[in-house]
Design a protein around this motif. Structure first.
Motif, PDB file in Angstrom:
ATOM      1  N   ARG A 116      -8.467   1.925   4.316  1.00 33.26           N
ATOM      2  CA  ARG A 116      -7.744   2.677   4.975  1.00 33.26           C
ATOM      3  C   ARG A 116      -7.607   2.594   6.621  1.00 33.26           C
ATOM      4  NH1 ARG A 116      -9.660   8.629   2.546  1.00 33.26           N
ATOM      5  NH2 ARG A 116     -10.059   8.041   0.231  1.00 33.26           N
ATOM      6  N   ARG A 117      -6.447   3.245   7.054  1.00 35.98           N
ATOM      7  CA  ARG A 117      -6.330   2.908   8.391  1.00 35.98           C
ATOM      8  C   ARG A 117      -5.419   4.178   9.023  1.00 35.98           C
ATOM      9  NH1 ARG A 117      -3.448  -2.914   9.451  1.00 35.98           N
ATOM     10  NH2 ARG A 117      -4.011  -2.554  11.356  1.00 35.98           N
ATOM     11  N   THR A 118      -5.400   4.447  10.230  1.00 37.64           N
ATOM     12  CA  THR A 118      -4.599   5.468  10.543  1.00 37.64           C
ATOM     13  C   THR A 118      -3.342   4.759  11.068  1.00 37.64           C
ATOM     14  OG1 THR A 118      -6.401   6.828  11.501  1.00 37.64           O
ATOM     15  CG2 THR A 118      -4.089   7.284  12.463  1.00 37.64           C
ATOM     16  N   PHE A 119      -2.324   5.183  10.514  1.00 38.97           N
ATOM     17  CA  PHE A 119      -0.952   4.966  10.569  1.00 38.97           C
ATOM     18  C   PHE A 119      -0.328   5.310  12.092  1.00 38.97           C
ATOM     19  CE2 PHE A 119       3.670   4.504  10.574  1.00 38.97           C
ATOM     20  CZ  PHE A 119       3.758   3.194  10.178  1.00 38.97           C
ATOM     21  N   THR A 120      -0.539   6.636  12.113  1.00 38.73           N
ATOM     22  CA  THR A 120      -0.023   7.456  13.312  1.00 38.73           C
ATOM     23  C   THR A 120      -0.980   8.760  13.226  1.00 38.73           C
ATOM     24  OG1 THR A 120       1.472   7.835  14.897  1.00 38.73           O
ATOM     25  CG2 THR A 120       1.834   8.521  12.657  1.00 38.73           C
TER      26      THR A 120
ATOM     27  N   GLY B 100       0.871  -1.168   0.006  1.00 40.90           N
ATOM     28  CA  GLY B 100       0.087  -0.088  -0.054  1.00 40.90           C
ATOM     29  C   GLY B 100       0.870   1.151  -0.116  1.00 40.90           C
ATOM     30  N   VAL B 101       0.190   2.390   0.037  1.00 37.13           N
ATOM     31  CA  VAL B 101       0.816   3.498   0.209  1.00 37.13           C
ATOM     32  C   VAL B 101       0.574   4.415   1.500  1.00 37.13           C
ATOM     33  CG1 VAL B 101       0.879   3.960  -2.212  1.00 37.13           C
ATOM     34  CG2 VAL B 101      -1.071   4.915  -1.004  1.00 37.13           C
ATOM     35  N   VAL B 102       1.370   5.437   1.873  1.00 33.23           N
ATOM     36  CA  VAL B 102       1.418   6.263   2.915  1.00 33.23           C
ATOM     37  C   VAL B 102       0.923   7.463   2.827  1.00 33.23           C
ATOM     38  CG1 VAL B 102       2.546   7.071   4.925  1.00 33.23           C
ATOM     39  CG2 VAL B 102       2.668   4.660   4.331  1.00 33.23           C
ATOM     40  N   VAL B 103      -0.106   8.254   3.219  1.00 36.85           N
ATOM     41  CA  VAL B 103      -0.396   9.477   2.965  1.00 36.85           C
ATOM     42  C   VAL B 103      -0.212  10.429   4.141  1.00 36.85           C
ATOM     43  CG1 VAL B 103      -2.273  11.060   2.053  1.00 36.85           C
ATOM     44  CG2 VAL B 103      -2.047   8.935   1.073  1.00 36.85           C
ATOM     45  N   VAL B 104       0.320  11.463   4.193  1.00 37.78           N
ATOM     46  CA  VAL B 104       0.502  12.415   4.967  1.00 37.78           C
ATOM     47  C   VAL B 104      -0.350  13.581   5.039  1.00 37.78           C
ATOM     48  CG1 VAL B 104       2.085  14.169   6.158  1.00 37.78           C
ATOM     49  CG2 VAL B 104       3.062  11.818   4.963  1.00 37.78           C
ATOM     50  N   GLU B 105      -1.057  13.789   6.155  1.00 36.96           N
ATOM     51  CA  GLU B 105      -2.227  14.949   6.039  1.00 36.96           C
ATOM     52  C   GLU B 105      -1.664  16.078   6.993  1.00 36.96           C
ATOM     53  OE1 GLU B 105      -6.318  12.347   5.780  1.00 36.96           O
ATOM     54  OE2 GLU B 105      -5.422  12.815   7.540  1.00 36.96           O
ATOM     55  N   ARG B 106      -1.617  17.280   6.565  1.00 36.61           N
ATOM     56  CA  ARG B 106      -1.141  18.423   7.212  1.00 36.61           C
ATOM     57  C   ARG B 106      -1.430  18.368   8.697  1.00 36.61           C
ATOM     58  NH1 ARG B 106      -1.821  24.105   7.966  1.00 36.61           N
ATOM     59  NH2 ARG B 106      -3.988  24.106   7.543  1.00 36.61           N
ATOM     60  N   GLY B 107      -2.409  18.074   9.108  1.00 27.72           N
ATOM     61  CA  GLY B 107      -2.962  18.151  10.467  1.00 27.72           C
ATOM     62  C   GLY B 107      -2.128  17.349  11.449  1.00 27.72           C
TER      63      GLY B 107
ATOM     64  N   VAL C   4      -3.001   3.345   3.299  1.00 27.06           N
ATOM     65  CA  VAL C   4      -4.046   3.109   2.156  1.00 27.06           C
ATOM     66  C   VAL C   4      -3.478   1.655   1.266  1.00 27.06           C
ATOM     67  CG1 VAL C   4      -5.079   3.725   0.077  1.00 27.06           C
ATOM     68  CG2 VAL C   4      -4.307   5.368   1.712  1.00 27.06           C
ATOM     69  N   GLN C   5      -4.528   0.722   1.686  1.00 28.25           N
ATOM     70  CA  GLN C   5      -4.275  -0.659   1.102  1.00 28.25           C
ATOM     71  C   GLN C   5      -5.312  -1.056   0.242  1.00 28.25           C
ATOM     72  OE1 GLN C   5      -3.571  -2.430   4.791  1.00 28.25           O
ATOM     73  NE2 GLN C   5      -1.190  -2.840   4.048  1.00 28.25           N
ATOM     74  N   GLY C   6      -5.124  -0.605  -1.025  1.00 29.65           N
ATOM     75  CA  GLY C   6      -6.575  -0.721  -1.718  1.00 29.65           C
ATOM     76  C   GLY C   6      -7.748   0.185  -1.471  1.00 29.65           C
ATOM     77  N   ARG C   7      -8.810  -0.418  -0.973  1.00 35.57           N
ATOM     78  CA  ARG C   7      -9.801   0.484  -0.578  1.00 35.57           C
ATOM     79  C   ARG C   7      -9.870   0.542   0.922  1.00 35.57           C
ATOM     80  NH1 ARG C   7     -15.255  -1.564  -4.241  1.00 35.57           N
ATOM     81  NH2 ARG C   7     -14.287  -0.961  -6.375  1.00 35.57           N
TER      82      ARG C   7
END
Length: 364
Positions: A69-73, A51-58, A64-67
């Motif tokens: 999503r989980r909070t990594f941290t 999967g891929v890891v997406v960083v959010e500004r907040g 993200v693994q396919g459909r």
């Protein structure tokens, strides 16, 4: 970055703009949306984790693994987000499958630049915020802009970080040229010992940089997208070894042009950019990208991809020390382009502060 402050503030107040993702004008490459997120600022992958890891500004990082999503941290309690501030990038240790170590770059609650370590759980898919361990804190309390923001492991296994000059116009404190300040610099960090050294000086706001490992595998190169003052942004590109001790010229130069009010004498031996990017016609902030490794993206393969925050237009060029070649538009556009990202296997992504994250894919 000019205007980025305003755009982030507007987004923070809840005014969302319409995203535009236009197909490549030349058939071959298009943008495929992988989802919407909260002000995404970066995309990468964790070695050994699908999967891929997406960083959010907040302050939240999503896996993200396919459909799914989980909070990594979630380190939102440690992050300030006013102006250009926020959680800006993440880098996973090359030995992540065994060490479970990762590193984050953010502005802390005081507005200072902080690079910190996190330790993930045994499965590598979650890291508790309680494991956050500061490594570098660079004072930056007075201005909310020019925070830099990129973390990237180099081919030498060391961690590199690009810091902004401290904000405001013209770098009046002269941080970028001050060898005793960590602002306006490329830093090299040894995570094993927490040792930090200034690798290069003379940068204004190197929001994004990357390593080119494909053009000449025997001589890894670094590509830096540095945001200028009012007239010119620039792309710097040179062998990583040559960047040690290099001076990229700010605030004595903006692009090729001497910067008014800089302290005399003009320094000799500064690194000249391979591309100077004019800020005319509504352009405002260059977003540096990657030399494309995905061979399925034929029209972009081995070309350096970059864009502009305000226009959203994405371009590419052939990077060469001493001068770029064949700079051209791609026909692709992402409004409020905040970053490019790359996974370990070379897949290329783009993020929009408005929410969408796109992957570059081959047009069939």
């Amino acid at each position: 970055m000019r205007r980025l402050t305003t755009a982030i503030a507007v987004a923070t107040l809840g005014a969302l703009a319409v995203n535009i993702a236009m197909a490549d004008a030349k058939p071959g490459v298009k943008l495929k949306r992988i989802g919407r997120f909260h002000s995404p600022t970066y995309v990468t992958s964790a070695p050994g984790v699908p999967g891929v890891v997406v960083v959010e500004r907040g302050g939240r990082i999503r896996l993200v693994q396919g459909r799914k999503r989980r909070t990594f941290t979630n380190i939102s309690g440690s992050v300030s987000t006013g102006g250009e501030r926020g959680l800006l990038s993440v880098a996973f240790a090359p030995d992540y499958p065994t060490s479970r170590l990762l590193y984050v770059y953010f502005t802390d609650r005081s507005g200072d630049l902080e690079i910190a370590e996190l330790r993930a759980d045994a499965d590598g898919r979650h890291a508790s915020s309680t494991t956050l361990r500061p490594i570098v804190v660079v004072p930056h309390p007075n201005q909310s802009n020019h925070n830099g923001g990129q973390l990237q492991f180099g081919p030498d296994g060391l961690l590199y970080a690009g810091t902004g000059d401290g904000g405001g116009a013209g770098d009046q404190p002269d941080n970028a040229q001050n060898p005793n300040s960590r602002l306006g610099k490329l830093l090299q960090i040894d995570p094993a010992s927490d040792a930090v050294r200034i690798y290069s000086i003379g940068l204004r706001n190197p929001f994004r940089f990357s390593f080119d490992l494909v053009t000449d595998p025997g001589q890894p190169r670094i590509a830096i997208g540095d945001v200028g003052q009012d007239r010119f942004d620039e792309i710097d590109y040179l062998p990583l070894a040559a960047a040690a001790g290099a001076n990229f010229g700010w605030n004595d130069f903006e692009g090729f042009a001497p910067y008014p009010g800089a302290h005399p004498p003009t320094p000799s031996g500064t690194v000249k950019p391979i591309k100077v990017y004019s800020l005319a016609r509504a352009k405002c902030a260059l977003i540096g990208g990657y030399v494309v490794r995905d061979s399925r993206l034929r029209s972009l393969f081995h070309r350096y991809v970059y864009g502009d925050f305000c226009t959203g237009k994405i371009r590419s060029l052939i990077p060469r020390p001493g001068g770029a070649r064949k700079d051209r538009g791609t026909g692709l556009r992402v409004r409020d382009l905040s970053s490019f990202g790359e996974t370990a296997d070379g897949k290329l992504f783009a993020t929009s502060l408005d929410g969408p994250v796109y992957r570059f894919v081959r047009r069939r």
